[in-house]
Enzyme design. Structure first.
Site, PDB file in Angstrom:
ATOM      1  N   LYS A 115      25.574 -28.784 -20.585  1.00 23.06           N
ATOM      2  CA  LYS A 115      24.518 -27.858 -20.963  1.00 23.06           C
ATOM      3  C   LYS A 115      23.429 -28.661 -21.665  1.00 23.06           C
ATOM      4  CE  LYS A 115      23.488 -23.589 -23.458  1.00 23.06           C
ATOM      5  NZ  LYS A 115      24.023 -22.529 -24.333  1.00 23.06           N
ATOM      6  N   LYS A 131      24.293 -26.370 -16.636  1.00 23.96           N
ATOM      7  CA  LYS A 131      23.234 -25.455 -17.060  1.00 23.96           C
ATOM      8  C   LYS A 131      22.130 -26.258 -17.734  1.00 23.96           C
ATOM      9  CE  LYS A 131      22.471 -21.344 -19.945  1.00 23.96           C
ATOM     10  NZ  LYS A 131      23.073 -20.390 -20.891  1.00 23.96           N
TER      11      LYS A 131
END
Length: 325
Positions: A198, A250
């Site tokens: 992320k 992400k």
């Protein structure tokens, strides 16, 4: 040119192109992120994400039924508490009567085993400072103190009916801490969708509005630097060793190289999150007539699948599932 040098033969008709397509996009590949907000009697549209809403409990149930009926593979739920209910430790995140856990129970009762119910296992929506963890006296995020809060949150979410927990805070050891706690509590069937890679991204902006974030500062001390590629594989290896059942990259569209790297090395299914800024860019361009909305949405999702995602989280999940059905 010889007869063997004409690749266009297989592009000549829609039927031929469909026959030889290397990448498929099906409703089951899609997961719908959803926001349930405390104190709402009706859904409230998010200004920077036209078409996406903070849901009331009633509209959450209706939207979930529509998504499941359309064939969407899963639902990822985020909770939005009232501002006055936030505190430094994000206490409401682990409260059985907190908005997220009430929302999970509502989804479990409404759609049950017909879909996969996922929970965002992070504190940022619930803290008055907006960070994903507990702060130390000097204002830094305290990794190990945060893990204790994640464990409490995870146990509450499992009890509320979540099939998969999504620790997204990028704390070191978060998967191991949650897995150990779930097993000790007898929740051996509750899975973990690890936010493995992320990145600190400028494209999260609209999401901050979606969850009514109270963030002060940034998250660069725990989310990954966009300049780094090899680091994602280190995170992947750690998450797999700690017991992750699925892993996540992400954002998606600006990190397709990372997604490919992770997909090539992962021994578990790989998800990618088409985040709020990606949604809003396409939405805004289409609203101005600059691009073909439907074609751009489908192309973006196929690109994420082509890069290696088994699962794609996208705010268009229900709409696209209808298109594909």
């Amino acid at each position: 040119m010889t007869g063997m040098d004409r690749p266009r033969r297989l592009r000549r008709t829609p039927a031929l192109r469909r026959l030889v397509a290397e990448t498929s996009l099906e409703p089951r590949h899609l997961v719908l992120p959803m926001f349930v907000a405390d104190g709402l009697d009706e859904p409230r549209e998010i200004g920077s994400m036209p078409g996406v809403h903070q849901h009331s409990m009633d509209s959450l149930r209706k939207a979930a039924v529509e998504a499941v009926t359309a064939g969407v593979g899963g639902l990822m739920l985020f909770g939005v508490p009232r501002p006055e209910d936030k505190d430094a430790d994000g206490s409401l995140a682990s409260d059985p009567d907190g908005i997220l856990n009430r929302g999970l129970r509502a989804l479990a009762a409404e759609v049950g085993d017909a879909t996969v119910i996922m929970a965002d296992t992070c504190l940022d929506e619930f803290t008055d400072h907006g960070h994903c963890g507990v702060l130390s006296p000097d204002g830094a995020v305290d990794n190990d103190a945060t893990l204790e809060r994640y464990v409490a949150m995870a146990l509450a979410q499992a009890e509320a009916g979540a099939d998969l927990l999504g620790p997204s805070g990028m704390m070191d050891g978060q998967v191991a801490a949650i897995r150990e706690a779930l097993d000790e509590a007898g929740r051996i069937d509750t899975g973990i969708l690890a936010y493995t890679a992320k990145y600190a991204s400028a494209f999260y902006g609209p999401f901050r509005e979606a969850v009514s974030s109270s963030l002060q500062g940034d998250r660069r001390t725990y989310q990954q630097d966009s300049a780094n590629r090899r680091e994602a594989i280190r995170e992947l290896e750690l998450d797999l060793a700690e017991g992750a059942d699925l892993v996540m990259v992400k954002p998606a569209m600006s990190y397709l190289d990372i997604l490919r790297d992770v997909a090539d090395r992962s021994t578990v299914p790989v998800a990618a999150y088409q985040i709020s800024g990606e949604y809003s860019m396409i939405t805004a361009a289409a609203a101005n007539g600059w691009i073909d909305r439907r074609a751009a949405i489908l192309e973006s999702l196929v690109g994420i699948r082509r890069a290696g995602a088994d699962i794609v989280l996208t705010y268009w999940a229900t709409e696209v599932a209808h298109w594909l059905s």
